[in-house]
Write a protein that holds these residues in place. Structure first.
Motif, mmCIF file in Angstrom:
data_model
loop_
_atom_site.group_PDB
_atom_site.id
_atom_site.type_symbol
_atom_site.label_atom_id
_atom_site.label_comp_id
_atom_site.label_asym_id
_atom_site.label_seq_id
_atom_site.Cartn_x
_atom_site.Cartn_y
_atom_site.Cartn_z
ATOM 1 N N ILE A 1 0.843 -1.206 0.000
ATOM 2 C CA ILE A 1 0.000 0.000 0.000
ATOM 3 C C ILE A 1 0.872 1.247 0.000
ATOM 4 O O ILE A 1 0.612 2.202 -0.756
ATOM 5 N N THR A 2 1.925 1.251 0.802
ATOM 6 C CA THR A 2 2.706 2.484 0.947
ATOM 7 C C THR A 2 3.488 2.808 -0.328
ATOM 8 O O THR A 2 3.400 3.923 -0.851
ATOM 9 N N GLU A 3 4.236 1.838 -0.833
ATOM 10 C CA GLU A 3 5.047 2.133 -2.021
ATOM 11 C C GLU A 3 4.188 2.528 -3.213
ATOM 12 O O GLU A 3 4.512 3.442 -3.959
ATOM 13 N N ASN A 4 3.075 1.820 -3.377
ATOM 14 C CA ASN A 4 2.237 2.145 -4.537
ATOM 15 C C ASN A 4 1.587 3.517 -4.395
ATOM 16 O O ASN A 4 1.546 4.290 -5.353
ATOM 17 N N LEU A 5 1.102 3.826 -3.190
ATOM 18 C CA LEU A 5 0.525 5.165 -2.994
ATOM 19 C C LEU A 5 1.576 6.245 -3.221
ATOM 20 O O LEU A 5 1.303 7.275 -3.857
ATOM 21 N N GLN A 6 2.792 6.006 -2.709
ATOM 22 C CA GLN A 6 3.844 7.019 -2.878
ATOM 23 C C GLN A 6 4.166 7.232 -4.361
ATOM 24 O O GLN A 6 4.178 8.356 -4.858
ATOM 25 N N THR B 1 -6.533 -11.059 0.620
ATOM 26 C CA THR B 1 -5.096 -11.282 0.390
ATOM 27 C C THR B 1 -4.429 -10.117 -0.346
ATOM 28 O O THR B 1 -3.217 -9.944 -0.251
ATOM 29 N N ASN B 2 -5.212 -9.354 -1.126
ATOM 30 C CA ASN B 2 -4.562 -8.234 -1.831
ATOM 31 C C ASN B 2 -5.280 -6.903 -1.636
ATOM 32 O O ASN B 2 -5.171 -5.998 -2.459
ATOM 33 N N GLU B 3 -5.948 -6.783 -0.490
ATOM 34 C CA GLU B 3 -6.720 -5.566 -0.237
ATOM 35 C C GLU B 3 -5.832 -4.313 -0.248
ATOM 36 O O GLU B 3 -6.212 -3.281 -0.817
ATOM 37 N N ALA B 4 -4.652 -4.402 0.352
ATOM 38 C CA ALA B 4 -3.786 -3.217 0.458
ATOM 39 C C ALA B 4 -3.380 -2.722 -0.926
ATOM 40 O O ALA B 4 -3.435 -1.522 -1.235
ATOM 41 N N TYR B 5 -2.971 -3.660 -1.768
ATOM 42 C CA TYR B 5 -2.578 -3.314 -3.141
ATOM 43 C C TYR B 5 -3.777 -2.745 -3.911
ATOM 44 O O TYR B 5 -3.666 -1.730 -4.602
ATOM 45 N N ALA B 6 -4.934 -3.392 -3.749
ATOM 46 C CA ALA B 6 -6.131 -2.960 -4.484
ATOM 47 C C ALA B 6 -6.557 -1.554 -4.068
ATOM 48 O O ALA B 6 -6.929 -0.732 -4.912
ATOM 49 N N ALA C 1 -4.651 0.836 -2.996
ATOM 50 C CA ALA C 1 -3.733 1.793 -3.631
ATOM 51 C C ALA C 1 -4.116 2.009 -5.093
ATOM 52 O O ALA C 1 -4.151 3.147 -5.584
ATOM 53 N N LYS C 2 -4.426 0.926 -5.793
ATOM 54 C CA LYS C 2 -4.771 1.053 -7.220
ATOM 55 C C LYS C 2 -6.089 1.811 -7.399
ATOM 56 O O LYS C 2 -6.235 2.613 -8.328
ATOM 57 N N ILE C 3 -7.043 1.570 -6.510
ATOM 58 C CA ILE C 3 -8.310 2.317 -6.598
ATOM 59 C C ILE C 3 -8.023 3.807 -6.365
ATOM 60 O O ILE C 3 -8.559 4.676 -7.064
ATOM 61 N N ALA C 4 -7.142 4.098 -5.407
ATOM 62 C CA ALA C 4 -6.793 5.506 -5.149
ATOM 63 C C ALA C 4 -6.177 6.147 -6.398
ATOM 64 O O ALA C 4 -6.432 7.324 -6.685
ATOM 65 N N GLY C 5 -5.393 5.384 -7.138
ATOM 66 C CA GLY C 5 -4.786 5.909 -8.367
ATOM 67 C C GLY C 5 -5.844 6.296 -9.399
ATOM 68 O O GLY C 5 -5.781 7.375 -10.004
ATOM 69 N N ILE C 6 -6.823 5.424 -9.579
ATOM 70 C CA ILE C 6 -7.917 5.729 -10.520
ATOM 71 C C ILE C 6 -8.641 6.987 -10.056
ATOM 72 O O ILE C 6 -8.918 7.906 -10.846
ATOM 73 N N LYS C 7 -8.946 7.014 -8.765
ATOM 74 C CA LYS C 7 -9.718 8.142 -8.235
ATOM 75 C C LYS C 7 -8.921 9.443 -8.296
ATOM 76 O O LYS C 7 -9.497 10.520 -8.458
ATOM 77 N N MET C 8 -7.596 9.353 -8.148
ATOM 78 C CA MET C 8 -6.773 10.565 -8.305
ATOM 79 C C MET C 8 -6.873 11.093 -9.730
ATOM 80 O O MET C 8 -7.037 12.293 -9.959
ATOM 81 N N CYS C 9 -6.745 10.191 -10.684
ATOM 82 C CA CYS C 9 -6.834 10.630 -12.090
ATOM 83 C C CYS C 9 -8.189 11.293 -12.355
ATOM 84 O O CYS C 9 -8.272 12.322 -13.025
ATOM 85 N N GLU C 10 -9.240 10.701 -11.798
ATOM 86 C CA GLU C 10 -10.580 11.282 -11.996
ATOM 87 C C GLU C 10 -10.697 12.645 -11.306
ATOM 88 O O GLU C 10 -11.302 13.584 -11.846
ATOM 89 N N ALA C 11 -10.118 12.763 -10.118
ATOM 90 C CA ALA C 11 -10.187 14.038 -9.396
ATOM 91 C C ALA C 11 -9.444 15.136 -10.167
ATOM 92 O O ALA C 11 -9.928 16.278 -10.258
ATOM 93 N N TYR C 12 -8.299 14.811 -10.750
ATOM 94 C CA TYR C 12 -7.556 15.811 -11.533
ATOM 95 C C TYR C 12 -8.329 16.172 -12.796
ATOM 96 O O TYR C 12 -8.278 17.309 -13.263
#
Ligand code: GFB
Length: 323
Positions: free
Chosen positions: A84-89, A136-141, A143-154
């Motif tokens: 979660i941390t590395e991907n969010l960063q 098993t992959n909630e943390a990674y998922a 982070a990826k959802i946050a990435g989509i939502k960031m793109c949408e917010a921008y």
């Protein structure tokens, strides 16, 4: 934005990884003149100030955001904080710096694990955030959802042309073949190959063999990424909306892990016993993507699974010591 065949100065983040390297190969094959890459030693994408300084000095037009911490079910399950941390960063630094530097177009790459653990199959883009995630992959998922939502917010706040592609399980050259941290397809290629070499009579396959997965060759993923980024702004955004802007990338069919194991046994020439290890997790029961949005945008995969596995087996044999 430059014409579709001309993406200007292109930065591929994560060019040493399986997906990033496939994108660079494709861009170079297609004669893209300015492809910029940075190794982790040259630019650590988790360091905000470094990423900002890099973008500020480069006049980049287009970004493929393929840099990520990735791994198979075991690695995701054991190192959720890292995932979660590395991907969010990485994604936050790249997206925000790209925005500040005036990058015209960006493609954020995610994963089909963004969808709920139990979702109607095949999963369409609007299944996002309709139910609980696979543990098993909630943390990674997340982070990826946050990435989509960031793109949408921008997009909503600044009108940015920041797009997202969600691939199914990928495989191919430059995959990770480490048995602890890899995904199932490279892991089984290596396990069956080692068994043939050592004369072992059985191979252990994790879980029940019943989960189903959809596998796409990374060269198809690179082709889809280049296709999606080359679409005009009008065409892309008329196919999506700024609250659900991602596009699934898959091949449209899946196999069970048991079927995959049989295919890999046949490709590697293994004739012994396949044993299932129920102490290892199955993960999501099924995650077949609905690719109708992508097809409507004019793209279809080209590499059948059988051929892709054989080619990847040859690649592994050439690149891994025991291969
Ligand atoms: O590919 P994989 O690790 O990831 O596992 P996921 C897929 C299925 O194959 C699971 C089984 O049911 C595993 O238990 N499997 C059988 C094995 N033998 C093996 C083996 O030797 N190695 C591995 N790795 N699996 C990942 C997510 O989920 O997929 C990530 O954790 C990401 O977040 C990625 O989304 C694409 O498909 O279960």
């Amino acid at each position: 934005m430059p014409a579709s065949s001309e993406q200007g100065r292109v930065f591929v983040a994560g060019h040493r990884g399986m997906v990033g390297s496939a994108i660079v190969r494709r861009l170079r094959e297609r004669g893209q003149p300015e492809v910029i890459t940075r190794s982790r030693q040259e630019l650590d994408l988790t360091r905000q100030a470094d990423v900002e300084a890099f973008f500020a000095g480069q006049s980049i037009n287009t970004v493929y955001l393929a840099a990520a911490r990735v791994g198979g079910i075991k690695a995701n399950n054991e190192f959720p904080a890292d995932f979660i941390t590395e991907n969010l960063q990485i994604q936050t630094n790249v997206i925000e710096s790209a925005h500040r530097a005036g990058v015209q177009r960006l493609l954020f790459l995610g994963s089909s694990c963004i969808y709920p653990r139990v979702a109607e199959q095949p999963m369409s883009e609007d299944a996002l955030m309709t139910g609980p995630l696979e543990e098993t992959n909630e943390a990674y998922a997340v982070a990826k959802i946050a990435g989509i939502k960031m793109c949408e917010a921008y997009r909503r706040q600044f009108g940015s042309d920041f797009r997202s592609a969600m691939p199914t399980n990928l495989y191919g050259p430059n995959d990770n073949f480490d048995l602890e941290t890899s995904h199932v397809l490279p892991a089984l290629l290596r396990k069956f190959h080692q068994a043939v070499k050592s004369g072992a009579h059985s191979v252990a396959v994790w879980g029940s063999g019943r989960p189903r997965r959809e596998f796409l060759h990374v060269d198809d993923m690179a082709a889809a990424s280049c296709h999606l980024i080359a679409l005009s702004e009008e065409r892309y955004w008329s196919a999506v909306d700024d609250h659900c802007s991602h596009i699934n990338v898959g091949c449209g069919s899946d196999v069970s892990i048991a079927e995959l194991a049989e295919m890999i046994a046949s490709v590697t020439g293994f004739e012994g016993q396949i044993e299932y290890d129920p102490s290892m997790p199955d993960g999501t029961p099924r995650k077949l993507l609905d690719i109708s949005r992508l097809e409507a945008l004019g793209w279809a995969p080209e590499i059948p699974l059988q051929r892709g596995i054989s080619e990847t087996y040859r690649w592994m044999s050439d690149h891994w010591n025991d291969g």
